[in-house]
Enzyme design. Structure first.
Site, PDB file in Angstrom:
ATOM      1  N   PRO A 224       0.785  -1.240   0.000  1.00 22.91           N
ATOM      2  CG  PRO A 224      -0.111  -1.058   2.138  1.00 22.91           C
ATOM      3  CD  PRO A 224       0.573  -2.022   1.232  1.00 22.91           C
ATOM      4  CD  GLU A 242       4.801   1.702  10.074  1.00 20.71           C
ATOM      5  OE1 GLU A 242       4.709   2.319  11.157  1.00 20.71           O
ATOM      6  OE2 GLU A 242       5.565   0.738   9.897  1.00 20.71           O
ATOM      7  CE  LYS A 258       7.193  -1.365  16.225  1.00 23.36           C
ATOM      8  NZ  LYS A 258       8.311  -2.172  15.716  1.00 23.36           N
TER       9      LYS A 258
END
Length: 450
Positions: A224, A242, A258
């Site tokens: 992404p 991220e 995480k």
């Protein structure tokens, strides 16, 4: 500002290949790319951009006479209320700690573009420019004449990129990583830190075309927050999942990751894991603190907490923190407050950063830094440079590369499990070479069964 609808054309990897060929023919700099979920688009491609080493403080700076106020002016919004992009500064900023005397790549590099190609969510390509020039015919042809596929390839015989690349990877030292994890656990027991992200790295030798590696990576894994930059210094191919930080109008957002399990595992195990949940919540608090340094008092909020999402090869726990920036706060101010990203450092942040330089076997380089774009119209979006391959050259001119991997250590961490998490995160990238080799074997007449 000008925008033209080009229509349905090739897939992102194929258009990138066509843009690279166009750049070679015209003897202009190579293209750059953002692919996945950037600025409300499925991809933002820069047809050609000169990406040069710059001072870290200037990597995402914008000209004083830039044409729009970061996406807040409706003159620069599309009909779906998302901002146009038009152009901007695209670049990367390396992780700032333990810098070697001669880093493999510059600490920061970026370039300015007046023109982008945007792929919308419906599969339509658009030409956008901060100027007024119409789309050149050869640029439109690179988009529209590139073959298209209905879906990403599902096996090694369906390669979408004909240009060759090859990497021979050398794995990291397991004993070195284990020592780092054990030192971190000792520091947690002593109360020096609560959590820290201990990293290691694969190294390699490469030849061929780094852009072809990136094209294969996005077509096979669909990350992404993927990004690609290339210059005379080398290349950065980031297959990141991220978001480090975005700034649209006055709203800041960060979506730290995480918690990790391989895709073969039951994703419900993440929410049930005391270790993974604690790790994520600690980093969410750290992001709240980082953004709070540049936010309006009382505006920091957690919009999403502990959502399980798929990423290439793994499941992740993802949360999102948002805030409203104070008047006068710039992108440089945000970086001063929040960089390096919370999810790749630890709690408390400054102490974790200091200790990590002692626990890790090598400098991180671009890994754990950030890659992204700052547009005077659309705002700023920056990834966390994980799942990122750095391509450079040694003193003899041979191609050398690196792939960093790591994971957050808490009091509940097991060194063997942490090592396996590193391997799980690297697996989807290392597998690209296996797929490439299978394609070459098949195309050369092999039976594919060896």
């Amino acid at each position: 500002m000008r925008m033209e609808r080009l229509g349905r054309g090739g897939t992102v990897d194929r258009v990138l290949g066509a843009l690279a060929e166009r750049a070679r023919i015209l003897a202009i700099p190579a293209p750059a790319a953002l692919s996945g979920e950037w600025f409300g688009a499925a991809a933002v491609l820069v047809p050609s951009v000169s990406v040069e080493s710059v001072p870290p403080a200037e990597v995402f700076s914008l000209p004083a006479d830039a044409p729009g106020p970061g996406g807040a002016d409706r003159r620069f919004q599309r009909s779906d209320d998302r901002p146009l992009i038009g152009g901007g500064r695209i670049g990367y900023l390396a992780y700032p700690d333990r810098i070697p005397d001669r880093p493999a790549l510059p600490l920061a590099a970026s370039g300015w573009t007046d023109t982008v190609l945007r792929l919308d969510a419906d599969g339509c390509w658009w030409y956008e420019t901060l100027g007024t020039a119409p789309c050149p015919d050869d640029l439109a042809a690179a988009v529209l004449d590139s073959p298209s596929t209905a879906a990403p390839p599902t096996n090694a015989t369906e390669s979408t990129n004909a240009t060759d690349w090859h990497i021979d990877w050398t794995p990291p030292r397991r004993d070195e990583h284990r020592r780092g994890v054990e030192h971190c656990l000792d520091a947690i027991r002593a109360g020096e830190v609560y959590q820290a992200c201990v990293c290691t790295r694969f190294t390699g030798r490469w030849d061929g075309d780094p852009l072809a590696f990136f094209a294969d990576g996005i077509s096979r894994t669909d990350p992404p927050r993927a990004a690609y930059l290339q210059g005379s210094w080398g290349a950065v191919a980031s297959l990141s999942p991220e978001l480090f930080v975005s700034l649209h109008g006055d709203t800041l957002r960060s979506s730290p990751i995480k918690g990790t399990l391989p895709l073969s595992a039951d994703p419900a195990g993440l929410r049930a894991s005391v270790k993974d949940v604690a790790e994520n919540v600690m980093i969410v608090d750290l992001v709240r603190n980082d953004l709070g340094r540049v936010a309006e008092t009382g505006s920091v909020r957690v919009e999403d907490l502990l959502t399980v999402r798929p990423a290439p090869g793994v499941w992740h726990l993802v949360s999102t923190v948002a805030a409203e920036r104070r008047p006068g706060v710039t992108v440089a101010d945000v970086l001063d407050a929040a960089f390096p990203p919370a999810s790749v450092t630890g709690c408390p942040k400054l102490r974790a950063r200091t200790l990590l330089t002692r626990w890790e076997g090598s400098a991180r380089g671009v890994y754990c830094g950030t890659v992204g774009m700052s547009s005077p119209i659309a705002g700023t979006e920056l990834n966390v440079a994980i799942r990122t391959v750095e391509f450079g050259h040694d003193d003899s001119g041979n191609g050398v590369c690196a792939l960093g991997v790591g994971g957050g250590i808490t009091i509940d961490s097991d060194p063997d499990a942490e090592w396996q998490e590193c391997l799980d995160k690297a697996a989807s990238i290392l597998a690209l070479g296996d797929a490439r080799a299978a394609v070459q074997h098949t195309s050369s007449g092999g039976d594919g069964n060896s």
